[in-house]
Scaffold this active site. Structure first.
Site, PDB file in Angstrom:
ATOM      1  N   GLN A 254       0.825  -1.213   0.000  1.00 28.23           N
ATOM      2  CA  GLN A 254       0.000   0.000   0.000  1.00 28.23           C
ATOM      3  C   GLN A 254       0.854   1.255   0.000  1.00 28.23           C
ATOM      4  OE1 GLN A 254      -3.460   0.158  -0.404  1.00 28.23           O
ATOM      5  NE2 GLN A 254      -2.812  -1.899  -0.977  1.00 28.23           N
TER       6      GLN A 254
ATOM      7  N   HIS B 151       1.792   2.987  -3.270  1.00 27.68           N
ATOM      8  CA  HIS B 151       0.783   3.640  -4.102  1.00 27.68           C
ATOM      9  C   HIS B 151       1.077   5.125  -4.257  1.00 27.68           C
ATOM     10  CE1 HIS B 151      -2.362   1.066  -5.529  1.00 27.68           C
ATOM     11  NE2 HIS B 151      -2.460   0.438  -4.384  1.00 27.68           N
TER      12      HIS B 151
ATOM     13  N   GLU C  38      -9.996   0.474   4.458  1.00 26.29           N
ATOM     14  CA  GLU C  38     -10.257   0.055   3.080  1.00 26.29           C
ATOM     15  C   GLU C  38      -9.902  -1.423   2.904  1.00 26.29           C
ATOM     16  OE1 GLU C  38      -8.732   1.255  -1.435  1.00 26.29           O
ATOM     17  OE2 GLU C  38      -7.558   1.834   0.325  1.00 26.29           O
ATOM     18  N   HIS C  39      -8.661  -1.773   3.232  1.00 20.43           N
ATOM     19  CA  HIS C  39      -8.205  -3.158   3.179  1.00 20.43           C
ATOM     20  C   HIS C  39      -7.924  -3.621   4.607  1.00 20.43           C
ATOM     21  CE1 HIS C  39      -6.737  -1.298  -0.643  1.00 20.43           C
ATOM     22  NE2 HIS C  39      -7.289  -2.375  -1.169  1.00 20.43           N
TER      23      HIS C  39
ATOM     24  N   ASP D 169      -6.418  -7.219  -5.232  1.00 19.15           N
ATOM     25  CA  ASP D 169      -6.199  -6.109  -6.159  1.00 19.15           C
ATOM     26  C   ASP D 169      -6.318  -6.553  -7.606  1.00 19.15           C
ATOM     27  OD1 ASP D 169      -5.877  -3.991  -4.486  1.00 19.15           O
ATOM     28  OD2 ASP D 169      -3.692  -3.969  -4.534  1.00 19.15           O
TER      29      ASP D 169
ATOM     30  N   HIS E 198     -54.023  15.431  -3.180  1.00 19.12           N
ATOM     31  CA  HIS E 198     -53.582  14.039  -3.106  1.00 19.12           C
ATOM     32  C   HIS E 198     -54.768  13.135  -2.789  1.00 19.12           C
ATOM     33  CE1 HIS E 198     -49.485  15.546  -3.119  1.00 19.12           C
ATOM     34  NE2 HIS E 198     -48.985  14.310  -2.980  1.00 19.12           N
TER      35      HIS E 198
END
Length: 429
Positions: free
Chosen positions: A259, A262, A327-328, A361, A420
């Site tokens: 990670q 990235h 996230e992960h 991934d 209505h």
């Protein structure tokens, strides 16, 4: 890198800097993005060409010239190795097979003899997918965004990708063709998002935009939402590893760095019940950093937003994970299935010592476009559901309206909406 103990009284204050990563940058760029949106809306293709020239150093006489040609795609296939094409095909097949299981069909309920109710599921007509470029090229992002759209039955998939200097990674083009992308434009940034959201003379307007990008792309998606659908506001990538002292420190270190490489804002965190194991992982991270081609990026990420946290128990580690909603999430413990039911918030969960996050991934099957920055508390991974819309179906026979009409009128009167009520009562016998 921070080495922290979750039981320390100042833990929350020290960890806050990691949670807040990127927030200041987001506020700084919003006005820039607003100006780009206004410019592209006003000048269309002309503005797109100017921004592409400025940001990507790519000259073109027209936006049509920015569209990738069939010859270029064929050339990409010729450049890519056969084994690489085979790997991309395998990824497409596995991702498609997983997402097929997510499909929902139109349904009708006839449990009442005089009323028909149901839900109609309709694929979106056209979607845009954003694929990052620049620091790295991501054929996997093409697959993860285009394949579920194709599985959902989307009519047309338009892809945009920044191409500094005009070059586009051949693996990205191969992945696009294998995944069913219809049109590809060499453009990126907030200007590409705006073109997809509003349309120009050349770029078609889409119904939804998906895919990750830098802070300018994320901000643009946020600002055009409502005009067009989006998947989510994706922030910097992140991984949390829960560990009980079992496993191999080198493996955990490699997962954390997967990670960190990235970008500089990525966050890699280990929380372990074994301080000695945590120290070994930290040492191993330093050793492996020196071996990475993207060492500078990974080191900045690790030193700024990395952490090894010591917890008193797995219960503490799980509670921490649920609080930050990563996230992960890797459950690098002896018995991951035992604690899995206690995980409440996570984008994707990887179980055991032989399930690195990278498997997800690329080709495990589930989508790798995941909620970040704690949004896994209420967002889900990208799925077929993101590429369809659902319409309610309602049919009342005369008998059905007569049976329920008085109650409908009663509720309308409670709300003071006379018309209505009359629209129902005028039909009642």
């Amino acid at each position: 890198m921070r080495f922290l103990d979750i039981r320390d009284t100042n833990f929350d204050a020290e960890f806050a800097a990691i949670l807040a990563r990127g927030e200041e940058t987001g506020r700084e760029v919003e006005q820039v993005v607003l100006d780009i949106i206004a410019d592209v809306r006003a000048r269309g293709d002309e503005a797109l060409l100017e921004y592409t020239r400025r940001f990507d150093r790519l000259e073109a006489d027209s936006v049509a010239a920015l569209q990738v040609t069939e010859d270029e795609i064929e050339y990409a296939f010729a450049k890519v190795k056969d084994e690489e094409i085979a790997a991309l095909k395998l990824a497409v097949e596995r991702v498609a097979r997983f997402h097929e299981k997510q499909k929902q069909e139109t349904w009708l309920s006839t449990t009442e003899p005089d009323i028909l109710l149901g839900q109609m599921v309709t694929p979106l007509e056209r979607v845009g997918i954003y694929v990052p470029g620049g620091k790295a090229s991501y054929p996997s992002s093409v697959i993860m965004n285009a394949v579920p759209a194709r599985v959902a039955g989307v009519g047309e998939i338009v892809m945009v990708a920044p191409t500094p200097g005009g070059e586009i990674n051949p693996h990205v083009l191969v992945a696009a063709r294998l995944s069913g992308v219809d049109r590809i434009f060499r453009m990126g940034g907030a200007q590409a998002v705006t073109a997809l959201a509003y349309g120009t003379a050349t770029v078609p307007r889409v119904d939804k935009i998906t895919g990750p990008g830098n802070i300018y792309v994320a901000t643009a998606k946020k600002l055009v939402f409502g005009q067009v659908g989006i998947d989510m506001i994706a922030g910097p990538s992140e991984i949390l590893v829960i560990n009980d002292g079992s496993g191999t420190p080198a493996h955990i270190a490699a997962d954390l760095l997967s990670q960190a490489e990235h970008d500089e804002l990525a966050s890699s965190i280990l929380i372990t019940t074994d301080r000695g194991f945590g120290e070994q992982v930290a040492t191993e991270v330093e050793r492996q950093l020196a071996q990475l081609s993207r060492e500078t990026i990974a080191r900045t990420s690790w030193e700024t937003y990395g952490a090894v946290i010591v917890a008193g128990s797995l219960d503490e580690a799980i509670a921490f994970s649920n609080r930050i909603a990563p996230e992960h999430l890797e459950l690098a413990v002896a018995n991951p299935f035992e604690i899995l039911p206690r995980i409440k918030n996570a984008g994707a969960i990887f179980l055991g010592h032989f399930t690195p996050e990278a498997a997800g991934d690329y080709l495990a099957g589930p989508n790798h476009t995941l909620p970040t920055g704690g949004t896994a508390r209420f967002f889900s991974p990208l799925s077929v559901d993101d590429f369809v819309k659902k319409s309610s179906i309602v049919y009342f026979s005369a008998a059905g309206l007569n049976r329920l009409g008085r109650d409908i009128v009663s509720i309308a009167e409670m709300e003071g909406l006379e018309a209505h009520g009359r629209s129902v009562s005028i039909r009642l016998k």
